[in-house]
Design an enzyme around this catalytic site. Structure first.
Site, PDB file in Angstrom:
ATOM      1  N   ASP A   9       0.926  -1.375  -0.311  1.00  0.00           N
ATOM      2  CA  ASP A   9       0.168  -0.124  -0.212  1.00  0.00           C
ATOM      3  C   ASP A   9       1.082   1.305   0.120  1.00  0.00           C
ATOM      4  O   ASP A   9       1.871   0.963   0.274  1.00  0.00           O
ATOM      5  CB  ASP A   9      -0.828  -0.222   1.378  1.00  0.00           C
ATOM      6  N   SER A  10       0.183   2.374   0.018  1.00  0.00           N
ATOM      7  CA  SER A  10       1.425   3.535  -0.550  1.00  0.00           C
ATOM      8  C   SER A  10       1.544   4.229   0.272  1.00  0.00           C
ATOM      9  O   SER A  10       2.509   4.986   1.129  1.00  0.00           O
ATOM     10  CB  SER A  10       0.434   4.746  -0.950  1.00  0.00           C
ATOM     11  N   TYR A  41      -0.561   8.862  -3.256  1.00  0.00           N
ATOM     12  CA  TYR A  41      -0.114   8.321  -4.118  1.00  0.00           C
ATOM     13  C   TYR A  41      -1.638   9.012  -4.595  1.00  0.00           C
ATOM     14  O   TYR A  41      -1.335   9.474  -5.905  1.00  0.00           O
ATOM     15  CB  TYR A  41      -0.165   7.335  -4.289  1.00  0.00           C
ATOM     16  N   GLY A  42      -2.507   9.936  -4.074  1.00  0.00           N
ATOM     17  CA  GLY A  42      -3.877   9.776  -4.479  1.00  0.00           C
ATOM     18  C   GLY A  42      -3.792  11.169  -6.025  1.00  0.00           C
ATOM     19  O   GLY A  42      -4.259  10.922  -6.825  1.00  0.00           O
ATOM     20  N   CYS A  72      -3.702  -1.042  -2.650  1.00  0.00           N
ATOM     21  CA  CYS A  72      -4.262   0.666  -2.535  1.00  0.00           C
ATOM     22  C   CYS A  72      -4.825   0.754  -4.338  1.00  0.00           C
ATOM     23  O   CYS A  72      -4.973   0.336  -4.840  1.00  0.00           O
ATOM     24  CB  CYS A  72      -2.500   0.871  -2.461  1.00  0.00           C
ATOM     25  N   ASN A  73      -6.222   1.095  -3.390  1.00  0.00           N
ATOM     26  CA  ASN A  73      -7.107   1.456  -5.026  1.00  0.00           C
ATOM     27  C   ASN A  73      -6.644   2.449  -6.078  1.00  0.00           C
ATOM     28  O   ASN A  73      -6.610   2.121  -7.278  1.00  0.00           O
ATOM     29  CB  ASN A  73      -8.362   1.889  -4.374  1.00  0.00           C
ATOM     30  N   THR A  74      -5.331   4.329  -5.796  1.00  0.00           N
ATOM     31  CA  THR A  74      -4.742   4.159  -6.853  1.00  0.00           C
ATOM     32  C   THR A  74      -3.854   3.716  -7.048  1.00  0.00           C
ATOM     33  O   THR A  74      -3.633   3.589  -8.616  1.00  0.00           O
ATOM     34  CB  THR A  74      -4.693   5.787  -6.347  1.00  0.00           C
ATOM     35  N   GLU A 157      -3.093   9.971   7.221  1.00  0.00           N
ATOM     36  CA  GLU A 157      -2.058   9.403   7.346  1.00  0.00           C
ATOM     37  C   GLU A 157      -0.789  10.421   8.224  1.00  0.00           C
ATOM     38  O   GLU A 157       0.063   9.797   9.343  1.00  0.00           O
ATOM     39  CB  GLU A 157      -1.075   9.907   6.063  1.00  0.00           C
TER      40      GLU A 157
END
Length: 279
Positions: A9-10, A41-42, A72-74, A157
Site C-alpha cells: 500500500d502507499s 499517491y492520490g 491500494c486503490n490508486t 496518515e
C-alpha cells in the site's frame, strides 16, 4: 523456502485489508510494505504512481513473494494493469499481482436495492474511471456516482482523523456525493484508509445508506483465488509470520499509527526509497 504473500500500500491503508486477510488465512507468511515516505499517491501522475508501485513490487519479489496484493486503490487503478500485462514479463511471468478494484466490483451490486451507489476515493482513483468500468461490466443496470476526497488520506496518515477538525471534511465530501442523487443507498469506501473513519462517515449519512469497506471482500476473493490456483497455493510458505516494512525512517511513528489500523502491536523495519529504486 520462505515465500510469503506480499501486501502493498502507499501507506497505512492496506493494513485494513491485511488484517482481514490474516483473519481468513492465518496460516501463511506475510510481508507488508507501506510506502509512507512517498504517500499519498492520490494526487500523483500516472507515470509516478506506476514507477513507485513497480519499485515496491520488485522489492517484494526480491524478498521471496510469489504473490502480491496491491491493497491500494490508486495503484490498482493507475498501475496494476500495466504491471500485469507488461512489466511482469520482464521479471518473472509466473509471479502474480492482484488488486482490490475487480474483486470489489464483482460483488458491490449485491449490496444495493435502489441500483445507485456512491464511490468515495482519492482523486487518482476517481479520475481513472476504473470503478465505473468494472462495475458496469458486472452490473450494467447500476448507476455509479463518484466523489474524490483528497483531504481524507492526509488527515488519516497524519493521525488527525479523530480530531474535531476532521469532521468538517468528512461531512463536506459526503454532502457532495449525496447531492448527486438522493437514490444512493450504498457507499463504497474505495480507499483502504477510509475504514478508519467509517464511524464518522456513517454518522453523517442517512440511516438507510449502507457503507461498504473492502477488507473482507478482498480477503474472501484471495481465499477463492488460492482455491482456484493450487499451483500458487503450494508455493506459499506457512509459518504464520508477519513482517512490516515502511519507507519512512520514523519507524516508531509508523508503528504507532499502524497499530491503530491493525488493532494489534506492529514493529516495522525501515527500507529507504533509494533502495527501492535500485531493485
Amino acid at each position: 523456502m520462505h515465500q510469503p504473500i506480499g501486501i502493498f500500500d502507499s501507506g497505512f491503508g492496506g493494513l485494513t485489508v491485511f488484517k482481514s486477510i490474516i483473519e481468513q488465512l492465518p496460516e501463511y507468511d506475510y510481508i507488508y510494505m507501506g510506502d509512507n515516505a512517498r504517500a499519498p499517491y492520490g494526487n500523483r501522475s500516472f507515470n509516478t504512481i506506476h514507477q513507485y508501485t513497480w519499485e515496491c513490487v520488485q522489492w517484494m519479489f526480491e524478498q521471496g513473494c510469489p504473490l502480491i496484493i496491491v491493497a491500494c486503490n490508486t495503484a490498482s487503478a493507475k498501475a496494476l494493469r500495466t504491471i500485469q500485462q507488461q512489466d511482469l514479463k520482464t521479471v518473472d511471468p509466473s509471479k502474480r499481482i492482484l488488486g482490490v478494484i475487480r474483486p470489489t466490483a464483482e460483488v458491490i451490486g449485491d449490496y444495493t436495492i435502489s441500483k445507485e451507489i456512491g464511490v468515495l476515493g482519492t482523486k487518482g482513483t476517481v479520475q481513472s474511471g476504473s470503478y465505473l468500468l468494472e462495475i458496469q461490466h458486472f452490473f450494467p443496470d447500476i448507476k455509479v456516482h463518484q466523489q474524490a476526497c483528497p483531504l481524507w488520506v492526509p488527515l488519516i496518515e497524519n493521525g488527525e482523523y479523530d480530531q474535531p477538525g476532521a469532521d468538517y471534511f468528512v461531512k463536506l465530501y459526503l454532502d457532495q456525493i449525496m447531492t448527486q442523487s438522493p437514490q444512493i443507498d450504498t457507499i463504497l469506501l474505495a480507499c483502504t484508509h477510509y475504514p478508519l473513519i467509517q464511524q464518522k462517515i456513517e454518522a453523517n449519512l442517512p440511516a438507510h445508506v449502507k457503507v461498504v469497506a473492502q477488507g473482507d471482500i478482498v480477503a474472501k476473493s484471495l481465499v477463492d483465488y488460492l482455491q482456484r490456483h493450487p499451483e500458487m497455493k503450494t508455493q506459499l510458505s506457512r509459518n504464520q509470520t508477519k513482517a512490516f516494512f515502511t519507507t519512512t525512517d520514523d519507524t516508531a511513528d509508523f508503528d504507532h499509527h499502524a497499530s491503530v489500523f491493525f488493532s494489534a502491536p506492529v514493529k516495522s523495519t525501515f527500507i529507504s526509497a533509494n533502495d527501492l529504486v535500485k531493485c
